[in-house]
Structure formats: C-alpha cells, structure tokens
Motif scaffolding. Structure first.
Motif, PDB file in Angstrom:
ATOM      1  N   PRO A  26      -1.478   7.131  -6.903  1.00 20.54           N
ATOM      2  CA  PRO A  26      -1.576   6.299  -5.705  1.00 20.54           C
ATOM      3  C   PRO A  26      -0.342   5.467  -5.394  1.00 20.54           C
ATOM      4  N   GLY A  29       0.517   0.380  -2.489  1.00 20.79           N
ATOM      5  CA  GLY A  29       0.673   0.112  -1.071  1.00 20.79           C
ATOM      6  C   GLY A  29       1.243   1.269  -0.279  1.00 20.79           C
ATOM      7  N   TYR A  31      -0.757   4.447   0.309  1.00 23.47           N
ATOM      8  CA  TYR A  31      -1.843   5.111   1.026  1.00 23.47           C
ATOM      9  C   TYR A  31      -2.901   4.075   1.415  1.00 23.47           C
ATOM     10  N   PHE A  32      -3.544   4.294   2.559  1.00 25.37           N
ATOM     11  CA  PHE A  32      -4.525   3.341   3.052  1.00 25.37           C
ATOM     12  C   PHE A  32      -5.841   4.028   3.376  1.00 25.37           C
ATOM     13  N   THR A  33      -6.919   3.264   3.299  1.00 22.21           N
ATOM     14  CA  THR A  33      -8.262   3.810   3.422  1.00 22.21           C
ATOM     15  C   THR A  33      -8.591   4.142   4.874  1.00 22.21           C
ATOM     16  N   TYR A  55      -8.972   2.909  10.650  1.00 18.93           N
ATOM     17  CA  TYR A  55      -7.617   2.427  10.389  1.00 18.93           C
ATOM     18  C   TYR A  55      -6.662   2.990  11.443  1.00 18.93           C
ATOM     19  N   TRP A 130     -12.992   5.021  -1.907  1.00 22.95           N
ATOM     20  CA  TRP A 130     -11.557   4.857  -2.142  1.00 22.95           C
ATOM     21  C   TRP A 130     -11.259   3.974  -3.354  1.00 22.95           C
ATOM     22  N   TYR A 142      -6.540  -2.333  -3.744  1.00 22.52           N
ATOM     23  CA  TYR A 142      -5.828  -3.537  -3.314  1.00 22.52           C
ATOM     24  C   TYR A 142      -6.213  -3.872  -1.881  1.00 22.52           C
ATOM     25  N   SER A 169      -5.793  -0.425   0.064  1.00 23.40           N
ATOM     26  CA  SER A 169      -4.950   0.630  -0.485  1.00 23.40           C
ATOM     27  C   SER A 169      -5.274   0.840  -1.958  1.00 23.40           C
ATOM     28  N   VAL A 171      -4.583   1.569  -5.708  1.00 20.38           N
ATOM     29  CA  VAL A 171      -3.365   1.383  -6.503  1.00 20.38           C
ATOM     30  C   VAL A 171      -3.638   1.752  -7.951  1.00 20.38           C
TER      31      VAL A 171
END
Length: 362
Positions: A26, A29, A31-33, A55, A130, A142, A169, A171
């Motif tokens: 991962p 910071g 990749y984002f959900t 998102y 996630w 995170y 995100s 992590v």
C-alpha cells in the motif's frame, strides 16, 4: 442538529481483488478508498450538506480563498483491524478536539466533536473492506480529516464558506524492513514557528515552511530535521512533523513542554501515559539543544526517538549539526521499543485497553 453523513454509494467500487492487490503493497498515502465524507459550513446557517459520497476531486474556482491565503487545517488518525475482524479507532476524540483548536487559530468554524466522530465512523463503515489485516502488527487505514476556505474571493478575511472532508488510505508498516534508527539534522538557519504563530495548530503552512530545512538535512545524510525555538534557537522544539523525546540513565522520559509553538501530538500524550505505566518518569519541560547534546555525549541520555501517528515511534541514531555530531546508538533502545510495542498492542487489540482509548466502529 447533529450531522449524520448518510451514504451515497459509488456505482464503481474497487473489486476485492484490487483491494487485496493494494493491501499487498500500500505504501503511505498513495491509494485511496471508494468514498469520502464531506460537509459544508456557510456563515449564517452553519454546518450542513453532510454525506459520504464517492471519492473524487473538488472543483475549485481560481479565486478560491485557500489557494491564496492558506486558510486550512487537517488531522491524521488511523483505524485498526483487530484479531476478531472488528475495526477500532485510537483516541479519535483527541483528534476532534485538536481540529477544533487548529480551526480556532486559523479562523475556521469549529466542527463539533460528535460530528467529527460521525464523519470518520461513517466513512470507515462504508469502506470497511479497505481496512487491512494487521500483517504482523502495523497495517492500518489512515484517515485524513481536513477543512479549507472554499469561498471565491480575493481579500484577507476569514472565509464565509468552508469545506470539510475525510479521506482514507490503507497503509502498511512504516518500517517495512524492521524498525531502524534515523539521523536527525538540527538546523540553525530555519525556524518552524514563533511565539504567537501557528506552531500549535495542525495547518499545512507549518509543514510547507519546514520543507527547506528537511532538504537541508538530506544534504547531510539525515531523514528528519529538528528545530530550535524561533529567535534564539536555544530551546528544543520539534521535528518537521513529529515530537521529540529522550530517555535518561536515571529513568526520565523528557520531552519539550508545550509552549504554544509545538503541536500537541496525540501519540505524544499517549506515550507519556504509557511510559509511566512502564516505570519511566515522564517530564515535560523546556530543554535546550545544548543539554541534549551534552548529555548524549556524556552517556546520560541513552535513547532518543521521534513520535507521531505514522510511525508511532522512530528511534534516533544521532543528532547532526554544523557544530558536530552526537551519537545516541545504532540500534533502537530497549525503552523505545517497549513503549512502541505497548502502544501498538493497545491499538491492535493485543493488550488490554486500560485507559479507555479505543473506540469500536465496525
């Protein structure tokens, strides 16, 4: 009336296979959900327009106030999956309170604590898949709550329209190859914050102003930078994004006192409590850089570490400056690792939460 952040689900969620692929590597910071929580504050009507939505980008007018006057604040916290599959937050109330304090300093509206908690919890529930398994103790989700002036105008005043959001995100472990001490550059050229400034607020400008010293440190083989107080440069303050602590031979855990120029870290406060549980004597006081260097050289300070949400504890190998180097040790200290493990064990449900810090979400 309290905000509820109802869910408007995305029509194109990431597949289970894609989420698993991201969890395998991962980063931090990157990749984002699938979703984010949002709300808007308008002068005269207060907070509203709250929701958890797919998102996506914000559309900002070129004259949007935050782009010109940096009126924004943010937070950082994590969600942790426990051995039974449940998901918990670590002291989120403290992050909510700190966001309020930062907002006051930047002349932004304060988001009620319960609304902060609802926004975070609703996003975690929507994107629960996630949240990674611990993977040995340190993978997590995170969470980045933030708010910014979102009014289109050019003029130096507090904005009348403010946007709030939370993004998430996954992590992995901060130290993927095991905990390794880092070298710290002690800058004598730059200051992080001055008396009456924004040092105690979590705002982007503090981090932007620290970058030049961070790069200065990199030129000297250091991955972090430590600041003295503005003006004299005599007293120890904090790193660009973490608080500093040292351990002495007589069992004191010393950290610079909060004087209005240092960010009140949630991890910092937690460590002071856990350290006492482990038999150390937490001390918050003004401590000069010269005292740290002299006591390191004399063998009286035997461990040093930085602390923050991302890494929990980062051991310090040595302090470097233009006047010379001061070596703490090439291996993480025993007390440092005890404290680090104690915090992580609470966060991941491997130890009893005797302080009531954890809050279940899923």
């Amino acid at each position: 009336m309290s905000l509820t952040f109802p869910l408007t689900a995305t029509s194109a969620p990431a597949s289970a296979e894609r989420v698993a692929e991201i969890h395998a590597d991962p980063g931090f910071g990157v990749y984002f959900t699938d979703h984010m929580a949002v709300a808007t504050w308008r002068q005269g009507s207060g907070w509203g327009e709250d929701a958890v939505v797919p998102y996506g980008p914000f559309q900002l007018d070129p004259s949007t106030a935050v782009l010109h006057y940096a009126q924004e604040v943010f937070e950082g916290l994590k969600a942790y999956r426990q051995p039974d599959g449940s998901i918990w937050l670590f002291r989120p109330e403290r992050n909510a309170e700190r966001l309020q304090a930062s907002a006051r300093r930047l002349m932004l509206p304060e988001l009620p604590v319960e609304d902060f908690l609802t926004s975070v919890e609703q996003l975690v529930r929507a994107d629960a898949a996630w949240t990674p398994d611990a993977q040995g103790g340190e993978a997590s989700l995170y969470l980045r709550p933030f708010m910014f002036a979102n009014e289109s105008f050019l003029g130096v005043r507090a904005a009348h329209v403010v946007s709030y959001a939370v993004i998430a995100s996954p992590v992995g472990p901060y130290f993927a190859g095991g905990v390794k001490p880092v070298n710290i550059w002690v800058t004598d050229e730059y200051s992080r914050a001055g008396k009456g400034g924004t040092g105690a607020a979590k705002c982007g400008g503090n981090y932007a102003s620290s970058l030049i010293a961070q790069y200065e440190g990199a030129e000297h083989g250091c991955s972090q930078v430590l600041f003295g107080d503005a003006g004299s440069g005599v007293n120890t303050e904090e790193l660009g994004g973490m608080n500093l602590m040292v351990v002495t031979t007589d069992g004191e855990l010393i950290t610079p006192a909060l004087t209005g120029t240092i960010l009140e870290g949630v991890t910092r406060d937690s460590i002071l409590t856990v350290a006492a549980d482990l038999g150390l004597r937490p001390v918050q006081r003004v401590i000069t850089l010269a005292e740290i260097f002299d006591r390191v050289d004399a063998g009286e300070i035997v461990e040093a570490f930085a602390c923050g949400t991302a890494a929990v504890l980062t051991p310090v190998a040595e302090f470097r400056s233009r006047q010379g180097d001061h070596v703490v040790g090439a291996e993480p200290g025993e007390r440092t690792m005890q404290i680090r493990s104690a915090i992580l064990d609470i966060q991941y449900g491997r130890a009893a939460d005797s302080h009531g810090w954890m809050r279940r979400v899923v």
